[in-house]
Design an enzyme around this catalytic site. Structure first.
Site, PDB file in Angstrom:
ATOM      1  CG  HIS A 123      -0.292  -0.235   2.367  1.00 44.52           C
ATOM      2  ND1 HIS A 123       0.255   1.082   3.215  1.00 44.52           N
ATOM      3  CD2 HIS A 123       0.209  -0.970   3.197  1.00 44.52           C
ATOM      4  CE1 HIS A 123       0.931   0.693   4.303  1.00 44.52           C
ATOM      5  NE2 HIS A 123       0.768  -0.715   4.361  1.00 44.52           N
ATOM      6  CG  ASP A 124      -0.561   4.274   1.284  1.00 49.73           C
ATOM      7  OD1 ASP A 124      -1.157   4.990   0.602  1.00 49.73           O
ATOM      8  OD2 ASP A 124      -0.666   3.462   2.283  1.00 49.73           O
ATOM      9  N   GLY A 141       5.116  -0.979   2.748  1.00 47.99           N
ATOM     10  CA  GLY A 141       4.266   0.023   2.480  1.00 47.99           C
ATOM     11  C   GLY A 141       4.877   1.365   2.409  1.00 47.99           C
TER      12      GLY A 141
END
Length: 261
Positions: A123-124, A141
């Site tokens: 994520h991200d 992440g």
């Protein structure tokens, strides 16, 4: 009206938007909040969860899992997305997760990347253009990766780290600090810088003078005897004559984590 070709065994949920020439292979599942650009192809057993936006001319081979929820306990179902550029090749069993609400809300993949089997991008993360991630390369992440970066097989990158453009990370290395542009990292006991990625720079058209300036900057940063502030002063002097050294210095000054050393 799209002329997408969807295999009879595939499921495309209402609301999904498929561009011209999209091909969806056997046993795929495309979610309703998914946009797919022209000419993109999905091999068998691929899944795409939304919100996800995929650009044109991408190739997803078998069993790729795209746009899944972030693997983050703080995620509470907020609307977050994955954005993929153009002309990427995504091989078997690759996993690309959406962002998180408190991490920017978006995972971004640029153009022309090769993501080989079992690559994981969490994520991200932000990945630039024309990178190669070899088998089992893994980003935790919030990792940022510049253009033309190569991650060899079984590389792992710690959360919130940055890897600058044209860096090369050797097989099995575990990266727990920022890697400046142009630097080569090797797995020897524990991962450490091992010079500059000179061969890669030559292949991308860097001439001898540019490479020599980058090499001088590397020596100032990693081979000097004084504190890092002295190294930055030396880099600032070199940056006046080299845009590449200026890029390296700007990368260092923008960082919040220590450099990998």
């Amino acid at each position: 009206m799209s002329n997408a070709q969807v295999h009879p065994s595939a499921v495309v949920e209402p609301g999904a938007r498929l561009g011209d020439g999209v091909r969806v292979g056997p046993f795929c599942w495309i979610g309703g909040d998914v946009e797919v650009g022209d000419g993109t192809e999905f091999g068998p057993h691929c899944t795409v969860h939304g919100p996800t936006r995929i650009g044109p001319r991408n190739r997803f081979l078998g069993h790729a899992a795209i746009g899944g929820e972030p693997q983050d306990k703080k995620y509470a179902g907020e609307r977050v997305e994955l954005v993929i550029g153009a002309g990427n090749t995504v091989r078997e069993f690759v996993t690309l997760n959406r962002g998180t609400g408190n991490g920017g809300g978006c995972t971004r993949i640029g153009d022309g990347n090769w993501l080989l089997a079992y690559t994981h991008i969490a994520h991200d993360c932000i990945v630039g253009d024309h990178c190669v991630f070899s088998n089992n390369a893994t980003l935790a992440g919030h990792v940022e990766v510049g253009d033309h970066v190569i991650l060899s097989g079984f590389v792992g990158v710690h959360q919130f780290c940055r890897i600058g453009a044209h860096a090369f990370i050797g097989m099995g290395a575990f990266v727990n600090g920022d890697v400046p542009p142009f630097v080569m990292v090797a797995q020897e006991g524990y991962s450490r810088p091992r010079g500059i990625n000179a061969e890669g720079l030559k292949r991308r058209g860097f001439d001898a003078d540019r490479i020599a300036a980058i090499r001088r900057a590397y020596r100032a940063l990693y081979m000097g005897q004084g504190p890092q502030e002295e190294a930055r002063t030396r880099l600032a002097a070199l940056a006046g004559e080299s845009a590449d050294v200026r890029e390296l210095l700007d990368f260092i000054e923008a960082g919040e984590r220590p450099l990998l050393r």
